[in-house]
Design an enzyme around this catalytic site. Structure first.
Site: not given
Length: 325
Positions: A158, A182, A255, A278, A287
């Site tokens: 990211r 994150k 990304r 994730h 995806y």
């Protein structure tokens, strides 16, 4: 509801509870400053709407009011995902108010955002990525930029992760980098040979650009301080123009391209989920929708019942593509 309105327009009792909640997120829950800013901004918007609706206390808000608020957000042009984020912030806030005895129930508990169509991320194909990254710059800033872009595509980073990377997080001998994603979750990612070569060239240039020996950032600006996210975005856009890219380059494009190319080659959704960081595999599953055209081509070339028969010049039957039957 004006975005220009500030928190000073919110009654003291509403703004006080909100300030305590943000402090709770920051100190007790250890959320990042950016996450706290998002919660504060979304809830300030709700507080301003309460004031417009002549509701003077958080405890006065009902499920009916929340539905009215969702309708207002929709009229203001927010999509389903943005409204869902607002509702998530409201639910979290009311959990806190209930704990503190400042509310009787959670009015957003059973409210759902309107559905919106899933927007597939845009990706660049492998040839486009190669065209953009197959450069041999001499200027130190361009050497740095190439190292950044190679690393982002190599490891699926990211924007915040590459901007926040420290020099000590990179292990050149092991071909790995440690990043903070994150939710302050750390993960260790492999770095490909092309990216390692670009990083090696950058690390040879870096000492001449660092203004202080105590600077920990992996990537620094001309001033010798940590390179900002905005600078990385603008440099990538510039790089794409100079390299003749057919589409505008931005960090998430690299990304998304990394994720799509990895999934296309491996078919391992769980591995791609781990690499991307994730929390929910449903986020990664987007995806799988990008690879249909590639899979259709493989099907055409491989499945014996997918190829239609035509007649060649000798009158013999030949196999071509998939039948339209």
């Amino acid at each position: 509801m004006s975005e220009a309105s500030g928190v000073h327009d919110v009654p003291a009792n509403l703004s006080a509870a909100l300030s305590y909640f943000v402090r709770h997120l920051r100190s007790e829950k250890r959320h990042s400053p950016r996450t706290c800013e998002h919660y504060q901004r979304d809830l300030q918007r709700l507080a301003l709407w309460l004031t417009e609706s002549e509701l003077r206390d958080w405890a006065e808000l009902s499920s009916h009011d929340i539905r009215r608020y969702v309708a207002r957000l929709s009229r203001d042009g927010l999509g389903g995902r943005s409204i869902a984020r607002h509702l998530s912030a409201i639910r979290r806030f009311y959990q806190y108010l209930l704990r503190e005895g400042l509310a009787r129930d959670n009015p957003a508990l059973d409210i759902r955002a309107p559905r919106s169509g899933r927007r597939l991320p845009r990706v660049a194909d492998v040839d486009q990525i190669s065209q953009v990254l197959n450069a041999h710059p001499d200027d130190p800033l361009d050497v740095r930029d190439l190292a950044i872009f190679e690393l982002m595509y190599s490891s699926g980073l990211r924007l915040a992760e590459v901007a926040g990377a420290d020099l000590t997080a990179l292990d050149m001998s092991a071909g790995e980098i440690r990043v903070l994603g994150k939710g302050s979750k750390e993960r260790v990612l492999p770095v490909g040979s092309k990216a390692l070569a670009a990083l090696k060239r950058w690390l040879a240039c870096r000492p001449a650009m660092v203004s202080m020996a105590t600077e920990t950032a992996l990537f620094v600006s001309q001033r010798g301080t940590r390179l900002s996210r905005r600078s990385i975005q603008s440099r990538l856009a510039r790089w794409g123009i100079l390299q003749g890219a057919s589409q505008r380059l931005h960090p998430h494009l690299l990304r998304h391209s990394f994720a799509s190319h990895m999934l296309e080659s491996s078919g391992d959704l769980r591995a791609v989920q781990e690499l991307l960081g994730h929390a929910d595999i449903a986020t990664t599953q987007v995806y799988t929708h990008l690879d249909f055209q590639h899979l259709a081509r493989v099907y055409d070339q491989s499945h014996p019942r997918a190829r239609r028969r035509t007649t060649d010049r000798t009158g013999c039957e030949a196999e071509e593509g998939r039948s339209g039957q």
